[in-house]
Design a protein around this motif. Structure first.
Motif, short mmCIF file in Angstrom:
data_model
loop_
_atom_site.label_atom_id
_atom_site.label_comp_id
_atom_site.label_asym_id
_atom_site.label_seq_id
_atom_site.Cartn_x
_atom_site.Cartn_y
_atom_site.Cartn_z
N THR A 42 1.07 -1.21 0.00
CA THR A 42 -0.25 -0.36 0.11
C THR A 42 0.89 1.01 -0.29
O THR A 42 2.27 1.16 0.26
N VAL A 43 -0.08 2.47 -0.24
CA VAL A 43 0.72 4.05 -0.22
C VAL A 43 1.60 3.67 0.74
O VAL A 43 2.80 4.78 1.14
N ASP A 44 0.87 3.23 1.59
CA ASP A 44 1.36 4.24 3.67
C ASP A 44 2.52 2.82 4.00
O ASP A 44 3.90 3.72 4.20
N ILE A 82 0.40 -2.18 -4.92
CA ILE A 82 0.64 -0.60 -4.59
C ILE A 82 0.61 -0.05 -5.77
O ILE A 82 -1.15 1.04 -5.09
N GLU A 83 0.31 -0.20 -7.03
CA GLU A 83 -0.77 0.20 -7.75
C GLU A 83 -2.36 0.09 -7.44
O GLU A 83 -3.01 1.46 -7.32
N TYR A 84 -2.53 -0.94 -6.93
CA TYR A 84 -4.49 -1.10 -7.01
C TYR A 84 -4.57 0.04 -6.30
O TYR A 84 -5.41 0.87 -5.75
N ASP A 85 -3.61 0.32 -4.63
CA ASP A 85 -4.01 0.99 -3.40
C ASP A 85 -3.97 2.14 -4.11
O ASP A 85 -5.10 3.50 -4.03
N GLY A 93 8.19 2.92 -2.70
CA GLY A 93 9.36 3.14 -1.81
C GLY A 93 9.82 4.41 -2.21
O GLY A 93 11.16 4.55 -2.17
N THR A 94 9.12 5.05 -2.85
CA THR A 94 8.99 6.52 -3.34
C THR A 94 8.06 7.50 -3.30
O THR A 94 7.20 7.36 -3.26
N ALA A 148 1.64 10.45 -7.49
CA ALA A 148 0.51 9.67 -8.51
C ALA A 148 -0.73 9.50 -7.98
O ALA A 148 -2.17 9.53 -8.96
N VAL A 149 -1.17 9.15 -6.44
CA VAL A 149 -2.64 9.68 -6.05
C VAL A 149 -3.13 10.75 -6.24
O VAL A 149 -4.76 10.95 -6.84
N ALA A 150 -2.48 11.44 -6.89
CA ALA A 150 -3.08 13.10 -6.19
C ALA A 150 -3.20 13.24 -7.70
O ALA A 150 -4.53 14.14 -8.03
N ALA A 151 -2.17 13.18 -8.86
CA ALA A 151 -2.37 13.23 -10.70
C ALA A 151 -3.74 12.39 -10.46
O ALA A 151 -4.31 13.12 -11.45
#
Length: 341
Positions: free
Chosen positions: A172-174, A236-239, A321-322, A328-331
């Motif tokens: 996840t992004v977290d 992570i992409e899914y999250d 880890g970036t 990406a979430v915001a975009a």
């Protein structure tokens, strides 16, 4: 599953697909006969222990010669203010660093441009700490230094939490915040890590507030390599899409993603699900244009194409880890709901 000696797709997301596949391999092996000299100065700091990918890493003092094995990792190290401690950067052709960091990175030795550096090249840089996006960078079968070999050489190795072999499907992004906390402790950069974490959380919180009460649009994450179409349905992409307010038409529960976060699909599968938006990763303007051309030509009747909801995201922004995960979430959220921004 077999792999070529040095697999390297030409685009950033293609790299990520390869990394995920190879990450299932066990990073093991031997062959390091002469441990590297301990070049870490005694700075009076107590040993720091962090957990990473089911391992405990105990770091004595502060690492003085760190290598980032992907531009996403090099960026994070620079953002933490560790530029003078970076002894090498790798896989530099995967993506350019953000413009504001390029001057700072000019003096950092380049250990590899496409694939991860070989064992000999990496150890030749005399690192005392190595930071990688996934377990793939430590695959001995590919000629890279394994975790065991680095340990024998007295080199500490850290894998981005979302890139651990047992978490690639559920990351996840977290996970980014775990990495910031761990690296902040290891390098005595707690304040810088906390600042970056606060900024990232503020962006995520702001995005979530803007999306409150909105009916989620259906989204498909795809990746195009030539005429090959893949769907992304886990990890992570899914999250990232979930946090951006999208309702992904591909999900971890789908049989196609039982063992891997991506699956090659036929165009008919995507057409049947008819998403309202398409998200795809790119590594250059040329790759973005080629992907747009493929999608618009192949799926002229798709809801996403008819309404021009084709959202490109920088490939490195979905690497584990970036800080790009938050970008990406915001975009994607802006692309899905421009009226909210």
């Amino acid at each position: 599953m077999t792999h070529s000696p040095r697999p390297r797709p030409r685009t950033a997301t293609g790299v990520l697909l390869a990394l995920g596949l190879a990450g299932a391999l066990t990073a093991c092996g031997s062959g390091v006969t002469e441990p590297a000299d301990d070049q870490r100065e005694d700075d009076g700091r107590a040993a720091t222990t962090v957990r990473n990918c089911g391992r405990e890493i105990t770091v004595s003092g502060t690492p003085e010669a760190v290598v980032g094995l992907h531009p996403a990792q090099t960026e994070l190290l620079l953002r933490l203010g560790l530029g003078e401690r970076i002894a090498g950067q790798a896989q530099t052709d995967a993506a350019p660093l953000p413009e504001d960091l390029r001057a700072a990175a000019e003096s950092i030795p380049v250990l590899s441009d496409e694939a991860p550096p070989t064992r000999e090249v990496l150890l030749g840089a005399a690192p005392d700490f190595v930071f990688a996006p996934t377990a793939y960078e430590f695959t001995a079968e590919q000629g890279f230094a394994s975790l065991a070999q680095l340990d024998d050489a007295g080199v500490d190795a850290y894998i981005a939490t979302g890139g651990c072999a047992d978490r690639r499907m559920t990351g996840t992004v977290d996970d980014l915040f775990t990495d910031l906390e761990n690296l902040g402790r290891v390098f005595g950069a707690e304040d810088a890590a906390a600042r970056l974490a606060d900024e990232a959380r503020a962006t995520l919180d702001d995005t979530a507030r803007r999306l409150e009460g909105r009916e989620p649009l259906t989204v498909a994450q795809v990746y195009v390599e030539g005429d090959t179409l893949s769907a992304i349905g886990a990890g992570i992409e899914y999250d990232i899409v979930r946090l951006a307010g999208g309702d992904n038409v591909f999900a971890p529960e789908d049989p196609a993603f039982a063992d891997f976060f991506a699956a090659q699909i036929n165009p008919e599968v995507l057409a049947e699900r008819d998403p309202q938006a398409l998200v795809f990763t790119v590594n250059s303007p040329e790759h973005e244009q080629a992907t747009r051309d493929f999608l618009t030509t192949t799926f002229p009747d798709l809801d996403a194409v008819r309404n021009d909801r084709l959202i490109a995201v920088s490939g490195p922004d979905v690497f584990p880890g970036t800080l790009g995960n938050v970008d990406a979430v915001a975009a994607i959220a802006r692309g899905l709901y421009p009226e909210a921004f």
